[in-house]
Design a protein around this motif. Structure first.
Motif, mmCIF file in Angstrom:
data_model
loop_
_atom_site.group_PDB
_atom_site.id
_atom_site.type_symbol
_atom_site.label_atom_id
_atom_site.label_comp_id
_atom_site.label_asym_id
_atom_site.label_seq_id
_atom_site.Cartn_x
_atom_site.Cartn_y
_atom_site.Cartn_z
ATOM 1 N N CYS A 79 -5.013 45.458 28.436
ATOM 2 C CA CYS A 79 -5.959 43.539 28.018
ATOM 3 C C CYS A 79 -6.034 43.666 29.510
ATOM 4 C CB CYS A 79 -4.563 42.632 28.062
ATOM 5 S SG CYS A 79 -3.290 42.107 26.566
ATOM 6 N N SER A 80 -7.177 42.348 29.747
ATOM 7 C CA SER A 80 -7.440 43.070 31.225
ATOM 8 C C SER A 80 -6.537 41.436 32.026
ATOM 9 C CB SER A 80 -8.945 42.336 30.731
ATOM 10 O OG SER A 80 -9.341 40.847 31.446
ATOM 11 N N GLY A 81 -7.169 41.832 33.322
ATOM 12 C CA GLY A 81 -4.998 41.390 34.338
ATOM 13 C C GLY A 81 -4.371 41.791 33.960
ATOM 14 N N ASP A 82 -3.374 40.970 33.458
ATOM 15 C CA ASP A 82 -2.221 41.038 33.000
ATOM 16 C C ASP A 82 -2.082 40.474 31.618
ATOM 17 O OD1 ASP A 82 1.250 41.455 33.963
ATOM 18 O OD2 ASP A 82 0.492 39.103 33.074
ATOM 19 N N ALA A 83 -0.866 41.347 30.809
ATOM 20 C CA ALA A 83 -0.853 40.986 29.864
ATOM 21 C C ALA A 83 0.135 39.492 29.554
ATOM 22 C CB ALA A 83 -0.295 41.998 28.482
ATOM 23 N N GLY A 84 0.401 39.468 30.278
ATOM 24 C CA GLY A 84 1.163 37.968 30.443
ATOM 25 C C GLY A 84 1.169 37.090 29.945
ATOM 26 N N ILE A 85 -0.255 36.661 31.152
ATOM 27 C CA ILE A 85 -1.414 35.541 30.901
ATOM 28 C C ILE A 85 -2.598 35.701 30.673
ATOM 29 C CG2 ILE A 85 -2.013 34.492 33.351
ATOM 30 C CD1 ILE A 85 -0.624 35.995 35.222
ATOM 31 N N TYR A 86 -2.430 35.217 29.115
ATOM 32 C CA TYR A 86 -3.783 34.483 27.953
ATOM 33 C C TYR A 86 -4.467 36.017 28.432
ATOM 34 C CZ TYR A 86 -3.636 30.863 31.935
ATOM 35 O OH TYR A 86 -3.948 29.521 32.809
ATOM 36 N N ILE A 119 -2.834 43.579 37.362
ATOM 37 C CA ILE A 119 -3.487 42.162 38.843
ATOM 38 C C ILE A 119 -4.040 41.905 38.160
ATOM 39 C CG2 ILE A 119 -4.271 42.355 40.852
ATOM 40 C CD1 ILE A 119 -3.606 44.953 41.361
ATOM 41 N N THR A 120 -3.276 40.123 37.981
ATOM 42 C CA THR A 120 -4.202 39.632 37.468
ATOM 43 C C THR A 120 -6.074 38.613 38.632
ATOM 44 O OG1 THR A 120 -4.102 36.716 36.294
ATOM 45 C CG2 THR A 120 -3.144 37.267 38.115
ATOM 46 N N ALA A 121 -6.343 38.040 37.737
ATOM 47 C CA ALA A 121 -7.977 37.223 38.265
ATOM 48 C C ALA A 121 -6.915 36.305 39.178
ATOM 49 C CB ALA A 121 -8.548 36.952 36.974
ATOM 50 N N ALA A 122 -6.073 36.015 39.104
ATOM 51 C CA ALA A 122 -5.934 34.884 40.405
ATOM 52 C C ALA A 122 -5.490 35.093 41.140
ATOM 53 C CB ALA A 122 -5.001 33.981 39.732
ATOM 54 N N ASN A 202 -17.300 37.989 37.484
ATOM 55 C CA ASN A 202 -17.438 40.612 37.888
ATOM 56 C C ASN A 202 -16.401 40.482 38.440
ATOM 57 O OD1 ASN A 202 -19.210 39.894 35.668
ATOM 58 N ND2 ASN A 202 -20.597 39.175 36.843
ATOM 59 N N ILE A 203 -15.247 40.023 38.645
ATOM 60 C CA ILE A 203 -14.021 40.324 40.017
ATOM 61 C C ILE A 203 -13.775 42.133 39.709
ATOM 62 C CG2 ILE A 203 -11.909 40.486 40.456
ATOM 63 C CD1 ILE A 203 -11.545 38.003 39.777
ATOM 64 N N GLY A 204 -14.180 43.124 40.358
ATOM 65 C CA GLY A 204 -13.660 44.581 40.479
ATOM 66 C C GLY A 204 -14.787 45.423 39.538
ATOM 67 N N ASP A 224 -19.607 30.846 34.497
ATOM 68 C CA ASP A 224 -19.730 31.288 33.022
ATOM 69 C C ASP A 224 -17.867 32.269 32.780
ATOM 70 O OD1 ASP A 224 -18.872 34.020 34.083
ATOM 71 O OD2 ASP A 224 -21.350 34.678 34.103
ATOM 72 N N MET A 225 -17.870 32.764 31.640
ATOM 73 C CA MET A 225 -16.364 33.746 31.260
ATOM 74 C C MET A 225 -16.186 34.199 31.858
ATOM 75 S SD MET A 225 -17.697 34.781 27.515
ATOM 76 C CE MET A 225 -15.847 35.342 27.138
ATOM 77 N N PHE A 226 -17.073 34.773 32.903
ATOM 78 C CA PHE A 226 -16.035 35.816 33.700
ATOM 79 C C PHE A 226 -16.207 35.338 34.688
ATOM 80 C CE2 PHE A 226 -18.519 38.322 30.142
ATOM 81 C CZ PHE A 226 -17.679 38.660 29.510
ATOM 82 N N THR A 227 -15.634 34.187 35.214
ATOM 83 C CA THR A 227 -15.659 33.668 36.351
ATOM 84 C C THR A 227 -14.447 33.077 36.723
ATOM 85 O OG1 THR A 227 -17.618 32.323 36.277
ATOM 86 C CG2 THR A 227 -16.281 31.907 38.216
ATOM 87 N N THR A 228 -13.460 33.567 38.028
ATOM 88 C CA THR A 228 -12.450 33.080 38.211
ATOM 89 C C THR A 228 -12.477 31.817 39.042
ATOM 90 O OG1 THR A 228 -11.055 33.970 37.058
ATOM 91 C CG2 THR A 228 -9.979 33.107 38.952
ATOM 92 N N VAL A 229 -12.055 30.238 38.946
ATOM 93 C CA VAL A 229 -12.627 29.606 40.106
ATOM 94 C C VAL A 229 -11.396 28.050 40.885
ATOM 95 C CG1 VAL A 229 -13.031 26.497 40.187
ATOM 96 C CG2 VAL A 229 -14.194 28.423 38.123
HETATM 97 N N1 SAH Z 1 -4.822 38.498 31.085
HETATM 98 C C1 SAH Z 1 -6.620 38.360 32.391
HETATM 99 C C2 SAH Z 1 -6.967 36.632 31.987
HETATM 100 C C3 SAH Z 1 -7.637 36.695 30.592
HETATM 101 S S1 SAH Z 1 -8.557 34.907 30.345
HETATM 102 C C4 SAH Z 1 -5.838 38.099 33.525
HETATM 103 O O1 SAH Z 1 -4.976 37.941 33.897
HETATM 104 O O2 SAH Z 1 -6.627 38.168 34.117
HETATM 105 C C5 SAH Z 1 -10.545 35.375 30.688
HETATM 106 C C6 SAH Z 1 -10.006 34.545 31.759
HETATM 107 O O3 SAH Z 1 -9.499 35.323 33.032
HETATM 108 C C7 SAH Z 1 -12.392 34.519 32.105
HETATM 109 O O4 SAH Z 1 -12.389 33.113 31.309
HETATM 110 C C8 SAH Z 1 -12.113 34.503 34.133
HETATM 111 O O5 SAH Z 1 -11.201 33.063 34.095
HETATM 112 C C9 SAH Z 1 -10.476 35.543 34.342
HETATM 113 N N2 SAH Z 1 -10.946 36.570 34.350
HETATM 114 C C10 SAH Z 1 -9.957 37.854 34.048
HETATM 115 N N3 SAH Z 1 -10.934 38.661 34.422
HETATM 116 C C11 SAH Z 1 -11.913 38.307 35.368
HETATM 117 C C12 SAH Z 1 -12.772 38.943 36.226
HETATM 118 N N4 SAH Z 1 -12.425 40.617 36.127
HETATM 119 N N5 SAH Z 1 -14.144 38.440 36.988
HETATM 120 C C13 SAH Z 1 -13.484 37.439 37.200
HETATM 121 N N6 SAH Z 1 -12.445 36.400 36.221
HETATM 122 C C14 SAH Z 1 -12.394 36.694 35.122
#
Ligand code: SAH
Length: 255
Positions: A79-86, A119-122, A202-204, A224-229
């Protein structure tokens, strides 16, 4: 051995994966994931077998991972980020017990499951902006695919009312173009239009971009969907250092 490891691989770059994640990916037999994440992981683990399913086929992806593990293979679900967060840690554990086995209460009693955090996107996005989440914060997803919009609105309202810094995931998709605007309108019930906000895209990954702006500007920002706010609390400030804009929420110490 029947093993299924759910791995959060961080924002995308190899350097942001944990050593545990890299070890699991190096030692498994097969890697299962959503196409986008598989494409990110492939260059670093070129000799591995990869299996994918498209977006919104999460349950199929989990079933596929269990099916591989049941063959006696060591499987990683990425999973991207952390597997326990969405992510996929929840669905995997829910599926593991869907059809209770009489004695063990599990559907896949012989599959050993492990969850490795990432490491989650936050956090990865927060570091790009500086320190936006230094004090208490809330993470809210604007995706209403699995959550009623009314619930999301209530959470946005509660977090804004109590002056949390807020990190928004899934700020937009083709079907939900105005959700970020709607969220900002809720924030503006309690937060000043000058509240310091930021986005990281597009973090990282290739094309990583950050921007610091006001809440009034965020309302009209097209994410867009690759953005964290990131939305600051009432004490968050913008600072300019080394020609860059930063977003800093005070820790609370008096200086
Ligand atoms: N499990 C992931 C989150 C998945 S939900 C985590 O812990 O990061 C998908 C959302 O996560 C995206 O719409 C975006 O808001 C954020 N996200 C995940 N990866 C990102 C990245 N590389 N750059 C920017 N936003 C990211």
């Amino acid at each position: 051995m029947k093993k299924l490891t759910v791995v959060g691989m961080g924002p995308g770059e190899y350097e942001s994966m944990t050593l545990r994640a890299v070890k699991a990916l190096n030692t498994c037999d097969v890697i299962v994931g959503y196409t986008v994440y598989v494409d990110l992981a492939k260059p670093y683990f070129p000799d591995k077998e990869f299996l994918t399913t498209p977006m919104k086929r999460e349950i199929e992806r989990c079933e596929m991972a269990f099916a591989e593990a049941e063959k006696g293979r060591s499987v990683v679900m990425i999973c991207s980020g952390d597997a326990g967060i969405y992510g996929m840690a929840g669905p995997i554990l829910e599926l593991a017990e869907k059809y209770p086995d009489v004695e063990l209460g599990e559907k896949h009693p012989e599959v050993e499951i492990e969850v490795i955090p990432g490491i989650t996107a936050a956090l990865s996005g927060g570091a790009v902006l500086g320190a936006p989440l230094m004090h208490d914060f809330a993470v809210i997803s604007l995706s209403d695919l699995l959550t009623p919009w009314e619930t999301i609105e209530n959470r946005l309202d509660a977090a804004a009312k109590t002056d949390f810094s807020i990190c928004l995931y899934n700020p937009s998709s083709r079907k939900r173009a105005d959700y970020l605007k709607r969220a900002c309108e809720i924030f503006l019930r309690y937060k000043s239009s000058d509240t310091v906000c930021g986005i990281v895209k597009n973090i990282g990954r290739d094309g990583e971009t950050k921007k610091v702006m006001t809440l009034a500007e965020l309302k009209d920002y097209e994410a867009d969907m690759f953005t964290t706010v990131f939305v600051g609390n009432s004490r968050t400030e913008k600072s300019v250092l080394g020609g860059q804009n930063w977003m800093v929420t005070p820790r609370g110490y008096r200086v």
